[in-house]
Scaffold this motif. Structure first.
Motif, short mmCIF file in Angstrom:
data_model
loop_
_atom_site.label_atom_id
_atom_site.label_comp_id
_atom_site.label_asym_id
_atom_site.label_seq_id
_atom_site.Cartn_x
_atom_site.Cartn_y
_atom_site.Cartn_z
N ASN A 34 42.83 49.85 4.44
CA ASN A 34 41.84 50.70 3.77
C ASN A 34 40.54 50.65 4.57
O ASN A 34 39.96 49.57 4.76
CB ASN A 34 41.63 50.18 2.35
CG ASN A 34 40.56 50.91 1.60
OD1 ASN A 34 39.38 50.85 1.96
ND2 ASN A 34 40.95 51.59 0.54
N PRO A 35 40.04 51.79 5.04
CA PRO A 35 38.83 51.80 5.88
C PRO A 35 37.60 51.16 5.22
O PRO A 35 36.84 50.46 5.88
CB PRO A 35 38.58 53.28 6.15
CG PRO A 35 39.89 53.95 5.92
CD PRO A 35 40.59 53.14 4.88
N ARG A 36 37.40 51.38 3.93
CA ARG A 36 36.25 50.78 3.25
C ARG A 36 36.38 49.26 3.22
O ARG A 36 35.43 48.54 3.54
CB ARG A 36 36.13 51.33 1.83
CG ARG A 36 34.93 50.74 1.09
CD ARG A 36 34.73 51.39 -0.29
NE ARG A 36 33.69 50.68 -0.99
CZ ARG A 36 33.84 49.50 -1.60
NH1 ARG A 36 35.02 48.91 -1.60
NH2 ARG A 36 32.82 48.92 -2.21
N LEU A 37 37.56 48.76 2.86
CA LEU A 37 37.78 47.32 2.85
C LEU A 37 37.68 46.74 4.25
O LEU A 37 37.16 45.63 4.44
CB LEU A 37 39.13 46.97 2.24
CG LEU A 37 39.24 47.10 0.72
CD1 LEU A 37 40.66 46.80 0.26
CD2 LEU A 37 38.24 46.21 0.02
N ALA A 38 38.16 47.49 5.24
CA ALA A 38 38.07 47.02 6.63
C ALA A 38 36.62 46.83 7.03
O ALA A 38 36.27 45.86 7.72
CB ALA A 38 38.76 48.02 7.57
N GLY A 39 35.75 47.72 6.59
CA GLY A 39 34.32 47.59 6.89
C GLY A 39 33.71 46.38 6.21
O GLY A 39 32.94 45.63 6.82
N LEU A 53 40.41 41.86 -0.89
CA LEU A 53 40.18 41.14 0.36
C LEU A 53 40.92 39.80 0.38
O LEU A 53 41.49 39.41 1.40
CB LEU A 53 38.68 40.95 0.60
CG LEU A 53 37.93 42.24 0.94
CD1 LEU A 53 36.43 42.06 0.76
CD2 LEU A 53 38.27 42.70 2.35
N ILE A 54 40.93 39.11 -0.74
CA ILE A 54 41.68 37.85 -0.83
C ILE A 54 43.17 38.13 -0.66
O ILE A 54 43.86 37.41 0.07
CB ILE A 54 41.38 37.13 -2.16
CG1 ILE A 54 39.94 36.62 -2.17
CG2 ILE A 54 42.37 35.99 -2.40
CD1 ILE A 54 39.44 36.19 -3.55
#
Length: 123
Positions: A43-48, A113-114
């Motif tokens: 997921n791009p948002r989570l990657a950021g 994230l976890i």
């Protein structure tokens, strides 16, 4: 392990094969810091969020933080339950700074994230 769980920033088939072995073999070898550093949420948002907060500690051996993708290191933490892990992240725990240095993270972000860092979901 599904490809939607992880995307690789760089690397090749060897890393993918190595991650499959880590996730599939009963006697898993720990992931290396180099392998861990190549992982990123799909997921791009989570990657950021991951790149600007979690990655700082969770890809460095000896930081006290379990490496992202190190299933064995995350197992005892996951046994505490996700609510406890999110609370540790929000409140800070041992060397973990309060909020995990992620001012823009919600409780849902922390859970995602976890889950990403702890490896393939098997729960």
């Amino acid at each position: 392990m599904t490809r939607s769980r992880f995307s690789l920033i760089s690397g090749g088939a060897g890393l993918v094969a190595g991650l499959c072995l880590v996730g599939c073999s009963p006697a898993t070898a720990p992931i290396t810091p180099d392998q861990s550093a190549r992982l990123s949420p799909a997921n791009p948002r989570l990657a950021g969020l991951y790149a600007t907060s979690c990655k700082t500690c969770h890809t460095i051996a000896g930081s006290g933080a379990p490496l992202a993708g190190d299933i064995a290191a995350w197992k005892p933490r996951l046994q505490q339950g996700m609510p406890t892990l999110v609370d540790h992240t929000v409140q800070g725990f041992k060397a973990m700074p309060a909020g995990g240095q992620c001012a823009g993270c919600s409780a849902d972000d922390y859970r995602a994230l976890i889950a990403f860092m702890s490896g393939p979901e098997k729960r």
